[in-house]
Write an enzyme that holds these catalytic residues in place. Structure first.
Site, short mmCIF file in Angstrom:
data_model
loop_
_atom_site.label_atom_id
_atom_site.label_comp_id
_atom_site.label_asym_id
_atom_site.label_seq_id
_atom_site.Cartn_x
_atom_site.Cartn_y
_atom_site.Cartn_z
N ARG A 237 0.82 -1.34 0.40
CA ARG A 237 -0.07 0.18 -0.16
C ARG A 237 0.66 1.49 0.11
O ARG A 237 2.04 1.22 0.78
CB ARG A 237 -1.20 -0.31 1.52
CG ARG A 237 -1.82 -0.85 1.14
CD ARG A 237 -3.30 -0.49 -0.13
NE ARG A 237 -4.07 -0.78 0.15
CZ ARG A 237 -4.57 -2.57 -0.82
NH1 ARG A 237 -3.92 -2.85 -1.39
NH2 ARG A 237 -5.48 -2.90 -0.58
N GLU A 266 -3.50 7.51 -4.22
CA GLU A 266 -4.49 6.91 -5.79
C GLU A 266 -5.71 7.78 -5.63
O GLU A 266 -5.86 7.60 -5.33
CB GLU A 266 -3.68 5.35 -5.39
CG GLU A 266 -2.67 4.89 -5.59
CD GLU A 266 -2.78 3.32 -5.17
OE1 GLU A 266 -3.78 2.67 -6.10
OE2 GLU A 266 -1.88 2.79 -4.84
N HIS A 284 -1.03 0.11 -10.36
CA HIS A 284 -1.60 -0.95 -9.02
C HIS A 284 -2.34 -1.21 -10.07
O HIS A 284 -3.52 -1.63 -9.48
CB HIS A 284 -2.74 0.32 -7.94
CG HIS A 284 -3.10 -1.11 -7.24
ND1 HIS A 284 -3.47 -0.19 -6.14
CD2 HIS A 284 -2.81 -2.01 -6.92
CE1 HIS A 284 -4.16 -0.77 -5.12
NE2 HIS A 284 -3.54 -2.10 -4.80
C1 GLV Z 1 -4.92 -4.85 -3.91
O1 GLV Z 1 -4.26 -4.28 -3.97
C2 GLV Z 1 -5.59 -6.00 -2.63
O2 GLV Z 1 -5.35 -5.76 -1.44
O3 GLV Z 1 -6.30 -6.74 -2.95
#
Ligand code: GLV
Ligand code: GLV
Length: 329
Positions: A237, A266, A284
Protein backbone atom coordinates in the site's frame (compact mmCIF):
# COMPACT_ATOMS: atom_id res chain seq x y z
CA UNK A 1 -31.91 -16.92 -0.02
CA UNK A 2 -33.73 -13.60 0.16
CA UNK A 3 -31.82 -10.39 0.53
CA UNK A 4 -30.54 -7.30 -1.23
CA UNK A 5 -26.89 -6.91 -2.08
CA UNK A 6 -24.87 -4.04 -3.53
CA UNK A 7 -21.75 -4.62 -5.62
CA UNK A 8 -20.21 -1.14 -5.76
CA UNK A 9 -18.84 -1.39 -9.32
CA UNK A 10 -18.94 -3.88 -12.21
CA UNK A 11 -16.61 -6.80 -11.35
CA UNK A 12 -15.67 -9.95 -13.28
CA UNK A 13 -17.78 -13.07 -12.92
CA UNK A 14 -18.41 -15.47 -11.26
CA UNK A 15 -19.16 -13.45 -8.08
CA UNK A 16 -22.27 -11.64 -9.34
CA UNK A 17 -23.72 -14.86 -10.82
CA UNK A 18 -23.09 -16.79 -7.60
CA UNK A 19 -25.03 -14.16 -5.66
CA UNK A 20 -27.90 -14.10 -8.18
CA UNK A 21 -28.10 -17.90 -8.34
CA UNK A 22 -28.57 -17.93 -4.58
CA UNK A 23 -31.69 -15.86 -5.05
CA UNK A 24 -30.28 -12.54 -3.89
CA UNK A 25 -31.34 -9.28 -5.45
CA UNK A 26 -28.03 -7.85 -6.73
CA UNK A 27 -27.56 -4.21 -7.66
CA UNK A 28 -24.47 -3.24 -9.71
CA UNK A 29 -24.00 0.29 -11.06
CA UNK A 30 -23.75 0.23 -14.85
CA UNK A 31 -20.74 2.56 -15.14
CA UNK A 32 -17.19 1.29 -14.62
CA UNK A 33 -16.02 3.90 -12.12
CA UNK A 34 -15.96 4.35 -8.33
CA UNK A 35 -19.19 5.55 -6.78
CA UNK A 36 -19.01 9.09 -5.47
CA UNK A 37 -19.38 9.53 -1.72
CA UNK A 38 -23.02 10.58 -2.15
CA UNK A 39 -23.78 7.66 -4.46
CA UNK A 40 -22.19 5.22 -2.04
CA UNK A 41 -24.15 6.60 0.93
CA UNK A 42 -27.36 6.33 -1.09
CA UNK A 43 -26.64 2.92 -2.63
CA UNK A 44 -25.82 1.05 0.59
CA UNK A 45 -29.19 1.92 2.10
CA UNK A 46 -31.42 -1.08 2.69
CA UNK A 47 -28.75 -3.62 1.68
CA UNK A 48 -28.17 -6.84 3.60
CA UNK A 49 -24.66 -7.11 2.23
CA UNK A 50 -22.14 -4.98 0.35
CA UNK A 51 -19.39 -6.32 -1.91
CA UNK A 52 -16.90 -3.47 -2.19
CA UNK A 53 -13.49 -2.60 -3.58
CA UNK A 54 -10.34 -1.11 -2.12
CA UNK A 55 -11.27 2.26 -3.62
CA UNK A 56 -14.48 2.44 -1.54
CA UNK A 57 -14.05 4.21 1.81
CA UNK A 58 -16.32 2.25 4.13
CA UNK A 59 -16.33 4.36 7.30
CA UNK A 60 -18.77 4.86 10.18
CA UNK A 61 -20.98 7.19 8.14
CA UNK A 62 -21.34 4.64 5.34
CA UNK A 63 -21.97 1.85 7.83
CA UNK A 64 -24.70 3.92 9.49
CA UNK A 65 -26.28 4.57 6.10
CA UNK A 66 -26.18 0.79 5.60
CA UNK A 67 -28.16 0.06 8.75
CA UNK A 68 -29.35 -3.53 8.62
CA UNK A 69 -26.28 -4.58 6.63
CA UNK A 70 -24.79 -7.82 7.92
CA UNK A 71 -21.59 -8.08 5.93
CA UNK A 72 -19.06 -5.99 4.02
CA UNK A 73 -17.06 -8.24 1.69
CA UNK A 74 -13.96 -6.49 0.35
CA UNK A 75 -12.71 -7.80 -2.99
CA UNK A 76 -9.08 -7.28 -1.91
CA UNK A 77 -6.67 -8.74 0.59
CA UNK A 78 -5.91 -5.32 2.11
CA UNK A 79 -8.84 -3.83 3.99
CA UNK A 80 -7.46 -0.50 5.17
CA UNK A 81 -10.34 1.13 3.25
CA UNK A 82 -12.78 -0.23 5.84
CA UNK A 83 -13.16 1.07 9.39
CA UNK A 84 -13.18 -2.42 10.90
CA UNK A 85 -13.65 -1.18 14.48
CA UNK A 86 -16.74 0.76 13.40
CA UNK A 87 -18.09 -2.33 11.61
CA UNK A 88 -17.41 -4.54 14.63
CA UNK A 89 -19.17 -2.19 17.02
CA UNK A 90 -22.22 -2.35 14.72
CA UNK A 91 -22.06 -6.15 14.52
CA UNK A 92 -21.22 -6.05 10.80
CA UNK A 93 -18.93 -8.81 9.52
CA UNK A 94 -15.96 -7.76 7.37
CA UNK A 95 -14.23 -10.17 4.98
CA UNK A 96 -11.31 -9.99 2.52
CA UNK A 97 -9.82 -12.23 -0.19
CA UNK A 98 -6.48 -13.59 1.07
CA UNK A 99 -4.74 -16.18 -1.05
CA UNK A 100 -6.47 -15.43 -4.35
CA UNK A 101 -3.97 -12.78 -5.37
CA UNK A 102 -0.81 -14.10 -3.72
CA UNK A 103 0.82 -15.55 -6.84
CA UNK A 104 -0.10 -12.74 -9.22
CA UNK A 105 1.11 -10.08 -6.78
CA UNK A 106 4.37 -12.00 -6.25
CA UNK A 107 4.78 -12.24 -10.04
CA UNK A 108 4.28 -8.49 -10.39
CA UNK A 109 6.77 -7.84 -7.60
CA UNK A 110 9.28 -9.78 -9.65
CA UNK A 111 8.35 -7.83 -12.78
CA UNK A 112 9.29 -4.66 -10.86
CA UNK A 113 12.52 -6.11 -9.43
CA UNK A 114 13.74 -7.12 -12.87
CA UNK A 115 12.43 -4.04 -14.66
CA UNK A 116 14.01 -1.50 -12.34
CA UNK A 117 17.36 -3.28 -11.94
CA UNK A 118 17.78 -4.06 -15.64
CA UNK A 119 16.29 -0.77 -16.85
CA UNK A 120 13.64 -2.51 -18.96
CA UNK A 121 11.35 0.52 -19.27
CA UNK A 122 14.15 2.97 -20.09
CA UNK A 123 15.45 0.52 -22.68
CA UNK A 124 12.04 0.10 -24.27
CA UNK A 125 11.69 3.85 -24.49
CA UNK A 126 15.12 4.19 -26.08
CA UNK A 127 14.12 1.76 -28.82
CA UNK A 128 10.75 3.36 -29.49
CA UNK A 129 12.22 6.83 -29.72
CA UNK A 130 15.00 5.74 -32.08
CA UNK A 131 17.76 6.64 -29.61
CA UNK A 132 19.53 3.24 -29.41
CA UNK A 133 23.12 4.16 -30.29
CA UNK A 134 24.11 0.53 -30.92
CA UNK A 135 25.62 -1.95 -28.48
CA UNK A 136 28.27 -0.45 -26.23
CA UNK A 137 30.31 -1.66 -23.27
CA UNK A 138 29.07 1.22 -21.12
CA UNK A 139 25.55 1.39 -22.47
CA UNK A 140 22.68 1.40 -19.94
CA UNK A 141 24.33 -0.62 -17.20
CA UNK A 142 21.97 -1.79 -14.47
CA UNK A 143 22.17 -3.69 -11.21
CA UNK A 144 22.62 -7.43 -10.71
CA UNK A 145 19.72 -9.52 -9.49
CA UNK A 146 20.96 -13.12 -9.35
CA UNK A 147 22.94 -13.90 -6.22
CA UNK A 148 22.02 -10.62 -4.50
CA UNK A 149 20.22 -10.13 -1.18
CA UNK A 150 16.46 -9.75 -1.11
CA UNK A 151 14.86 -8.26 2.00
CA UNK A 152 11.15 -8.84 2.53
CA UNK A 153 9.32 -6.62 4.96
CA UNK A 154 6.35 -8.59 6.32
CA UNK A 155 6.23 -12.35 6.90
CA UNK A 156 2.97 -13.08 5.06
CA UNK A 157 1.82 -15.11 2.10
CA UNK A 158 2.82 -12.68 -0.62
CA UNK A 159 6.30 -12.16 0.81
CA UNK A 160 6.72 -15.93 0.95
CA UNK A 161 5.69 -16.32 -2.70
CA UNK A 162 8.23 -13.62 -3.64
CA UNK A 163 10.88 -15.45 -1.60
CA UNK A 164 10.12 -18.77 -3.30
CA UNK A 165 10.79 -17.18 -6.68
CA UNK A 166 14.05 -15.71 -5.35
CA UNK A 167 15.38 -19.21 -4.70
CA UNK A 168 15.64 -19.67 -8.47
CA UNK A 169 17.75 -16.49 -8.61
CA UNK A 170 20.03 -17.95 -5.91
CA UNK A 171 19.45 -14.92 -3.71
CA UNK A 172 20.13 -14.57 0.01
CA UNK A 173 16.76 -13.92 1.56
CA UNK A 174 16.08 -11.85 4.68
CA UNK A 175 12.69 -11.13 6.15
CA UNK A 176 11.48 -8.82 8.88
CA UNK A 177 8.25 -9.12 10.79
CA UNK A 178 6.83 -9.46 14.23
CA UNK A 179 6.78 -13.24 14.08
CA UNK A 180 9.00 -15.95 12.64
CA UNK A 181 7.38 -17.94 9.83
CA UNK A 182 8.69 -21.53 9.52
CA UNK A 183 7.87 -21.53 5.79
CA UNK A 184 10.55 -18.86 5.32
CA UNK A 185 13.05 -20.80 7.39
CA UNK A 186 12.35 -23.84 5.18
CA UNK A 187 13.70 -22.03 2.10
CA UNK A 188 16.69 -20.66 3.97
CA UNK A 189 15.38 -17.14 4.64
CA UNK A 190 16.67 -15.44 7.77
CA UNK A 191 14.54 -13.38 10.19
CA UNK A 192 16.25 -10.07 11.00
CA UNK A 193 15.13 -6.75 12.41
CA UNK A 194 14.10 -4.02 10.00
CA UNK A 195 17.28 -1.97 10.42
CA UNK A 196 19.47 -4.93 9.55
CA UNK A 197 17.27 -5.77 6.57
CA UNK A 198 17.49 -2.19 5.26
CA UNK A 199 21.25 -2.10 5.68
CA UNK A 200 21.97 -5.45 4.04
CA UNK A 201 19.45 -5.85 1.23
CA UNK A 202 20.05 -5.09 -2.44
CA UNK A 203 16.27 -5.21 -2.94
CA UNK A 204 13.88 -4.17 -0.18
CA UNK A 205 10.34 -5.34 -0.97
CA UNK A 206 7.32 -4.33 1.11
CA UNK A 207 4.56 -6.83 1.95
CA UNK A 208 2.84 -5.42 5.03
CA UNK A 209 -0.79 -4.37 5.43
CA UNK A 210 -1.40 -0.63 5.90
CA UNK A 211 -2.04 0.05 9.59
CA UNK A 212 -1.20 2.87 12.01
CA UNK A 213 2.05 1.01 12.71
CA UNK A 214 3.13 0.61 9.08
CA UNK A 215 2.16 4.08 7.81
CA UNK A 216 5.43 5.74 6.67
CA UNK A 217 7.38 2.72 7.88
CA UNK A 218 9.77 3.62 5.06
CA UNK A 219 10.55 7.27 5.75
CA UNK A 220 13.69 9.32 5.14
CA UNK A 221 15.34 7.71 8.14
CA UNK A 222 14.70 4.20 6.79
CA UNK A 223 15.75 5.18 3.26
CA UNK A 224 19.01 6.56 4.67
CA UNK A 225 19.80 3.11 6.05
CA UNK A 226 19.60 1.46 2.62
CA UNK A 227 22.66 0.87 0.47
CA UNK A 228 23.11 3.49 -2.27
CA UNK A 229 23.04 0.59 -4.75
CA UNK A 230 19.76 -0.82 -3.41
CA UNK A 231 16.25 -0.74 -4.86
CA UNK A 232 12.93 -0.30 -3.05
CA UNK A 233 9.93 -2.29 -4.33
CA UNK A 234 6.37 -1.58 -3.14
CA UNK A 235 3.39 -3.70 -4.14
CA UNK A 236 1.61 -3.36 -0.77
CA UNK A 237 0.00 0.00 0.00
CA UNK A 238 1.31 3.43 -0.94
CA UNK A 239 1.22 5.09 2.49
CA UNK A 240 3.69 2.50 3.85
CA UNK A 241 6.27 4.72 2.12
CA UNK A 242 6.75 8.44 2.68
CA UNK A 243 6.54 9.19 -1.03
CA UNK A 244 8.07 12.67 -0.82
CA UNK A 245 11.05 11.28 1.07
CA UNK A 246 11.34 8.58 -1.60
CA UNK A 247 11.39 11.18 -4.39
CA UNK A 248 14.21 12.99 -2.56
CA UNK A 249 16.14 9.71 -2.19
CA UNK A 250 15.67 8.83 -5.87
CA UNK A 251 16.58 12.33 -7.06
CA UNK A 252 19.77 12.46 -5.02
CA UNK A 253 20.59 8.82 -5.89
CA UNK A 254 20.57 8.11 -2.17
CA UNK A 255 19.19 4.75 -3.37
CA UNK A 256 19.59 3.24 -6.84
CA UNK A 257 15.93 3.02 -7.78
CA UNK A 258 12.38 2.04 -6.96
CA UNK A 259 9.70 -0.17 -8.44
CA UNK A 260 6.25 0.98 -7.36
CA UNK A 261 2.76 -0.37 -7.94
CA UNK A 262 1.03 1.67 -5.23
CA UNK A 263 1.00 5.34 -4.19
CA UNK A 264 0.18 7.40 -1.13
CA UNK A 265 -2.72 9.24 -2.72
CA UNK A 266 -3.86 7.11 -5.65
CA UNK A 267 -4.34 7.78 -8.46
CA UNK A 268 -2.04 10.79 -7.89
CA UNK A 269 1.73 10.71 -7.39
CA UNK A 270 3.99 12.88 -5.25
CA UNK A 271 5.49 15.86 -7.11
CA UNK A 272 8.67 14.87 -8.92
CA UNK A 273 8.10 11.12 -8.91
CA UNK A 274 7.07 10.98 -12.57
CA UNK A 275 10.39 12.65 -13.45
CA UNK A 276 12.52 10.06 -11.64
CA UNK A 277 14.18 7.99 -14.36
CA UNK A 278 15.32 5.45 -11.79
CA UNK A 279 11.74 4.51 -10.87
CA UNK A 280 9.46 2.03 -12.62
CA UNK A 281 5.86 3.08 -11.99
CA UNK A 282 2.85 0.81 -12.43
CA UNK A 283 -0.82 1.69 -11.87
CA UNK A 284 -1.77 -0.72 -9.01
CA UNK A 285 -1.73 -3.89 -11.12
CA UNK A 286 -0.72 -6.44 -8.45
CA UNK A 287 -3.85 -8.56 -8.75
CA UNK A 288 -4.72 -7.47 -12.29
CA UNK A 289 -4.91 -10.75 -14.20
CA UNK A 290 -8.14 -12.20 -15.54
CA UNK A 291 -7.69 -15.38 -13.50
CA UNK A 292 -6.89 -13.63 -10.24
CA UNK A 293 -9.72 -11.12 -10.51
CA UNK A 294 -12.16 -13.97 -11.20
CA UNK A 295 -10.85 -15.83 -8.14
CA UNK A 296 -11.20 -12.69 -6.00
CA UNK A 297 -14.74 -12.17 -7.30
CA UNK A 298 -15.68 -15.74 -6.37
CA UNK A 299 -14.04 -15.53 -2.94
CA UNK A 300 -15.70 -12.22 -2.04
CA UNK A 301 -19.11 -13.57 -3.13
CA UNK A 302 -18.62 -16.78 -1.15
CA UNK A 303 -17.78 -14.80 1.97
CA UNK A 304 -20.84 -12.64 1.49
CA UNK A 305 -23.08 -15.65 0.89
CA UNK A 306 -21.81 -17.44 3.99
CA UNK A 307 -22.50 -14.39 6.14
CA UNK A 308 -26.04 -13.95 4.79
CA UNK A 309 -26.71 -17.68 5.31
CA UNK A 310 -25.75 -17.29 8.97
CA UNK A 311 -22.51 -19.23 8.52
CA UNK A 312 -19.12 -17.97 9.60
CA UNK A 313 -17.44 -16.53 6.46
CA UNK A 314 -14.14 -18.27 5.62
CA UNK A 315 -12.19 -15.00 5.49
CA UNK A 316 -13.64 -13.16 8.46
CA UNK A 317 -11.48 -10.17 9.41
CA UNK A 318 -13.32 -9.24 12.62
CA UNK A 319 -14.12 -12.46 14.51
CA UNK A 320 -15.34 -10.43 17.47
CA UNK A 321 -18.33 -9.34 15.37
CA UNK A 322 -19.28 -13.00 14.96
CA UNK A 323 -21.87 -14.17 17.45
CA UNK A 324 -22.26 -17.73 16.18
CA UNK A 325 -24.31 -19.44 13.50
CA UNK A 326 -27.76 -18.09 12.77
CA UNK A 327 -30.73 -19.61 11.03
CA UNK A 328 -30.88 -18.15 7.52
CA UNK A 329 -33.64 -15.56 7.16
C1 GLV B 1 -4.96 -5.18 -3.78
O1 GLV B 1 -4.27 -4.22 -3.65
C2 GLV B 1 -5.54 -5.92 -2.70
O2 GLV B 1 -5.33 -5.60 -1.52
O3 GLV B 1 -6.26 -6.88 -2.99
C1 GLV C 1 -1.41 -11.41 1.96
O1 GLV C 1 -1.95 -12.30 1.30
C2 GLV C 1 -0.19 -11.58 2.74
O2 GLV C 1 -0.32 -12.19 3.82
O3 GLV C 1 0.88 -11.17 2.30
Amino acid sequence: MAGRVLITRPIPEPGPDLLRESGLDVEIPSEDRSLTREELLRSVRGRDGVLCLLTDQIDAEVLDAASGCKVVANMAVGYNNIDVAAATSRGILVTNTPGALTESTADLTWALILAVARRVVEGDEEMRTGRFPGWGPLHMLGGDVSGKTLGLVGPGRIALAVAERAVGFRMSILYAGNRPNPAFDAIGARLVDLDELLAESDFVSLHVPLTDRTRHLIDSRALAKMKPTAYLINTSRGPVVDERALVAALDSRRIAGAGLDVYEDEPRMAPGLAGCRNAVLLPHLGSATAGTRAAMSRQAAQNLLAALAGRRPPDLVNPSAWSGPKVAG
